[in-house]
Motif scaffolding. Structure first.
Motif, PDB file in Angstrom:
ATOM      1  N   THR A  73      54.176 -33.413 -73.752  1.00  0.00           N
ATOM      2  CA  THR A  73      54.671 -34.303 -72.698  1.00  0.00           C
ATOM      3  C   THR A  73      53.472 -35.024 -72.117  1.00  0.00           C
ATOM      4  N   ARG A  74      53.519 -36.339 -72.196  1.00  0.00           N
ATOM      5  CA  ARG A  74      52.431 -37.131 -71.621  1.00  0.00           C
ATOM      6  C   ARG A  74      52.812 -37.480 -70.194  1.00  0.00           C
ATOM      7  N   LEU A  75      52.106 -36.915 -69.235  1.00  0.00           N
ATOM      8  CA  LEU A  75      52.400 -37.090 -67.808  1.00  0.00           C
ATOM      9  C   LEU A  75      51.391 -38.035 -67.172  1.00  0.00           C
ATOM     10  N   LEU A  76      51.928 -39.011 -66.472  1.00  0.00           N
ATOM     11  CA  LEU A  76      51.096 -39.940 -65.694  1.00  0.00           C
ATOM     12  C   LEU A  76      51.457 -39.757 -64.225  1.00  0.00           C
ATOM     13  N   VAL A  77      50.456 -39.436 -63.404  1.00  0.00           N
ATOM     14  CA  VAL A  77      50.672 -39.287 -61.973  1.00  0.00           C
ATOM     15  C   VAL A  77      50.005 -40.465 -61.262  1.00  0.00           C
ATOM     16  N   THR A 100      60.562 -27.166 -78.432  1.00  0.00           N
ATOM     17  CA  THR A 100      60.919 -28.459 -77.877  1.00  0.00           C
ATOM     18  C   THR A 100      60.476 -28.539 -76.419  1.00  0.00           C
ATOM     19  N   GLN A 101      60.143 -29.744 -76.008  1.00  0.00           N
ATOM     20  CA  GLN A 101      59.749 -30.003 -74.630  1.00  0.00           C
ATOM     21  C   GLN A 101      60.689 -31.047 -74.058  1.00  0.00           C
ATOM     22  N   SER A 102      60.997 -30.901 -72.779  1.00  0.00           N
ATOM     23  CA  SER A 102      62.090 -31.666 -72.183  1.00  0.00           C
ATOM     24  C   SER A 102      61.839 -33.165 -72.159  1.00  0.00           C
ATOM     25  N   SER A 103      60.596 -33.579 -72.036  1.00  0.00           N
ATOM     26  CA  SER A 103      60.289 -35.004 -71.959  1.00  0.00           C
ATOM     27  C   SER A 103      59.088 -35.330 -72.822  1.00  0.00           C
ATOM     28  N   ARG A 104      59.071 -36.480 -73.435  1.00  0.00           N
ATOM     29  CA  ARG A 104      57.884 -36.934 -74.159  1.00  0.00           C
ATOM     30  C   ARG A 104      56.937 -37.686 -73.227  1.00  0.00           C
ATOM     31  N   TYR A 105      57.511 -38.456 -72.299  1.00  0.00           N
ATOM     32  CA  TYR A 105      56.718 -39.228 -71.341  1.00  0.00           C
ATOM     33  C   TYR A 105      57.325 -39.059 -69.957  1.00  0.00           C
ATOM     34  N   LEU A 106      56.427 -38.972 -68.971  1.00  0.00           N
ATOM     35  CA  LEU A 106      56.884 -38.760 -67.599  1.00  0.00           C
ATOM     36  C   LEU A 106      55.936 -39.499 -66.667  1.00  0.00           C
ATOM     37  N   VAL A 107      56.502 -40.209 -65.705  1.00  0.00           N
ATOM     38  CA  VAL A 107      55.680 -40.879 -64.688  1.00  0.00           C
ATOM     39  C   VAL A 107      56.126 -40.357 -63.334  1.00  0.00           C
ATOM     40  N   LYS A 108      55.193 -39.836 -62.566  1.00  0.00           N
ATOM     41  CA  LYS A 108      55.491 -39.271 -61.257  1.00  0.00           C
ATOM     42  C   LYS A 108      54.505 -39.807 -60.221  1.00  0.00           C
ATOM     43  N   ARG A 109      54.870 -39.658 -58.980  1.00  0.00           N
ATOM     44  CA  ARG A 109      54.000 -40.104 -57.892  1.00  0.00           C
ATOM     45  C   ARG A 109      53.256 -38.900 -57.303  1.00  0.00           C
ATOM     46  N   THR A 110      52.115 -39.165 -56.746  1.00  0.00           N
ATOM     47  CA  THR A 110      51.315 -38.138 -56.081  1.00  0.00           C
ATOM     48  C   THR A 110      52.165 -37.424 -55.042  1.00  0.00           C
ATOM     49  N   GLY A 111      52.089 -36.085 -55.069  1.00  0.00           N
ATOM     50  CA  GLY A 111      52.831 -35.279 -54.113  1.00  0.00           C
ATOM     51  C   GLY A 111      54.194 -34.826 -54.589  1.00  0.00           C
ATOM     52  N   GLU A 112      54.681 -35.409 -55.658  1.00  0.00           N
ATOM     53  CA  GLU A 112      55.987 -35.001 -56.183  1.00  0.00           C
ATOM     54  C   GLU A 112      55.894 -33.632 -56.835  1.00  0.00           C
ATOM     55  N   LYS A 113      57.012 -32.935 -56.847  1.00  0.00           N
ATOM     56  CA  LYS A 113      57.112 -31.681 -57.587  1.00  0.00           C
ATOM     57  C   LYS A 113      57.595 -32.016 -58.994  1.00  0.00           C
ATOM     58  N   VAL A 114      56.898 -31.483 -59.987  1.00  0.00           N
ATOM     59  CA  VAL A 114      57.183 -31.839 -61.374  1.00  0.00           C
ATOM     60  C   VAL A 114      57.526 -30.570 -62.162  1.00  0.00           C
TER      61      VAL A 114
END
Lengths: 114, 112
Positions: free
Chosen positions: A109-113, A5-19
């Motif tokens: 997890t699909r990550l969008l930065v 299992t993975q904690s998130s299916r979708y994630l949106v973060k901003r440049t410079g954030e710690k993920v």
């Protein structure tokens, strides 16, 4: 059945954030892996771990770190997210340390930065 | 360097027909091969594997063939169904270390 299992299916973060991306497996597997998957590039190995507190760099470790404090959990850390880290992240696990065998994958997890 | 490749990036078949997906590998030290299926938005799912001491292995509606002489692997799906539409990856263990080498995938589209 193996379950990863993975904690998130979708994630949106901003440049410079710690993920933090978390992965948990319930089959007492010794090996755990983090990949990213991009169109036309296939699966690329970022890091893997064959034991608690052990880690090895894969093909593209730059910009990433990992943590394996417990056998069942393997975390991927983006210290300072950048737009080129927008991707699908896949965690996998496999049985015995040192044996290259079937890897079982989580849902991703699909990550969008931004 | 070593590589795992697929002959066709896309394959379209009619429902009920048999499908054949091919994979070439280059590392003669590879002795374990796996096929995965990845549906849209999901992680890869194990289908079937084969070791180098075999040249054929059958599962439910799937057969994997291994030709070590020409370093070629194929996945045959019998009576293809709409639910078989997905991307299929081959993987092998030729490199040293713990990781598998994955092909880039073939997209299978099943049409009614």
């Amino acid at each position: 059945d193996v379950k990863v299992t993975q904690s998130s299916r979708y994630l949106v973060k901003r440049t410079g954030e710690k993920v933090f991306l978390e992965c948990v497996q319930d089959m007492d597997h010794e090996n755990m892996f983090w990949y990213r998957q991009d169109p036309g590039l296939g699966l690329r190995l970022i890091y893997f771990s064959y034991d608690v507190k052990m880690k090895e760099k894969g093909d593209i470790p730059e910009g990433y770190s990992v943590s394996r404090e417990k056998k069942e959990r393997f975390s991927l850390i983006l210290e300072s997210a950048s737009t080129n880290q927008t991707s699908m992240y896949l965690c996998a696990s496999s049985g015995k340390a040192g044996k290259r065998e079937t890897q079982y994958f989580g849902p991703g997890t699909r990550l969008l930065v931004l | 360097g070593e590589s795992v490749g697929l002959h066709l990036p896309t394959l379209s078949v009619q429902e009920g027909d048999n499908s054949i997906i091919n994979c070439a590998y280059s590392n003669s030290a590879s002795d374990y091969f796996i096929w995965y299926k990845q549906e849209s938005g999901k992680g890869p799912q194990f289908i079937i594997d084969i070791r180098s001491n075999m040249d054929k292995r059958q599962g439910q509606r799937v057969t994997v063939l291994l030709n070590k002489t020409v370093k070629h692997l194929s996945l045959q799906i019998a009576a293809t169904q709409p639910g078989d539409s997905a991307v299929y990856f081959c993987a092998e263990n030729g490199n040293s270390g713990y990781a598998l080498n994955f092909g880039k995938g073939t997209s299978l589209l099943v049409t009614p």
